[in-house]
Write an enzyme that holds these catalytic residues in place. Sequence first.
Site, PDB file in Angstrom:
ATOM      1  N   CYS A  85       0.835  -1.280   0.035  1.00 35.77           N
ATOM      2  CA  CYS A  85      -0.185   0.113   0.028  1.00 35.77           C
ATOM      3  C   CYS A  85       0.894   1.358  -0.096  1.00 35.77           C
ATOM      4  CB  CYS A  85      -0.912  -0.159   1.165  1.00 35.77           C
ATOM      5  SG  CYS A  85      -1.780  -1.613   1.548  1.00 35.77           S
TER       6      CYS A  85
HETATM    7  N1  GLN Z   1      -0.805  -7.228   3.573  1.00 35.49           N
HETATM    8  C1  GLN Z   1      -1.628  -6.050   3.483  1.00 35.49           C
HETATM    9  C2  GLN Z   1      -3.072  -6.313   2.988  1.00 35.49           C
HETATM   10  O1  GLN Z   1      -3.258  -7.212   2.295  1.00 35.49           O
HETATM   11  C3  GLN Z   1      -1.198  -5.199   2.590  1.00 35.49           C
HETATM   12  C4  GLN Z   1      -1.125  -3.514   2.705  1.00 35.49           C
HETATM   13  C5  GLN Z   1      -0.215  -3.433   1.636  1.00 35.49           C
HETATM   14  O2  GLN Z   1       0.897  -2.644   1.806  1.00 35.49           O
HETATM   15  N2  GLN Z   1      -0.418  -3.633   0.531  1.00 35.49           N
HETATM   16  O3  GLN Z   1      -3.965  -5.569   3.445  1.00 35.49           O
END
Ligand code: GLN
Length: 248
Positions: free
Chosen positions: A2
């Site tokens: 994210c």
């Molecule tokens: N692993 C988190 C999720 O799937 C990812 C947050 C991110 O950095 N994409 O919500």
Amino acid sequence: MCRHLAYLGPPVTLAELLFDPVYSLARQSWAPRDMRGGGTINADGFGVGWYPGDGEPVRYRRAQPIWSDPTIADLAAVTRAGAVLAAVRSATVGMAVLDGAAAPFAQGRWLFSHNGVIRGWPDAVVPLAATLPVRDLLTLDAATDSALLWALVRHRLRAGDDPAEAVARTVAEVAAAAPGSRLNLLLTDGRRVVASAAGHALSVRAAQGSVLVASEPHDDDPGWRPVPEGHLVVATVNEVRVRPLPTR
Ligand code: GLN
């Protein structure tokens, strides 16, 4: 992975943070510049939380790309706040794509976001999850690594940890349990921001009574400073401190 940001300072419209800058969070949802090999676009949801006056924050979260939501642009144009936390999400493979899986996660005055992944999910962190009250596990916003990280941080806050300690200790214990995890956490109560740089990009811009902590600089302002890997930022509108994260 994210992209996320937190802002403290004079009231601005949400649009000034989410849409207007040349490399805005909305643009980062389809053209991020520094993902460090963790995904390509951030199209699995977005969320924004803001503080109306001195009250508790209000959130708007959706499980769709920020560019395809018919409401957020209008809402952002007319909503002003002096404290904001926002994120665009790229779901880790296998994790739910739901409104509730998009940051910010919240309780009381707290807003929280995670940029990264827990390696070996879920097995690697079963012992850590088992330290939480069963009720917390039954009421996770979603069955995702980010929601669990919020539950771990919140548990520490409730126990009386200072927010910087809560973030630093959670990063250390998850990194120990799940090596190779990317753990950029972002926490605010609307008065201070705590953020870790642990596996992902992070930058800070402090200017004239405001501070912005973000995965990526959202414009070419020379005031942006990269946060070194393995460091913790603790910021208010008056002061930005950066210190090494403890390893354990
Ligand atoms: N692993 C988190 C999720 O799937 C990812 C947050 C991110 O950095 N994409 O919500």
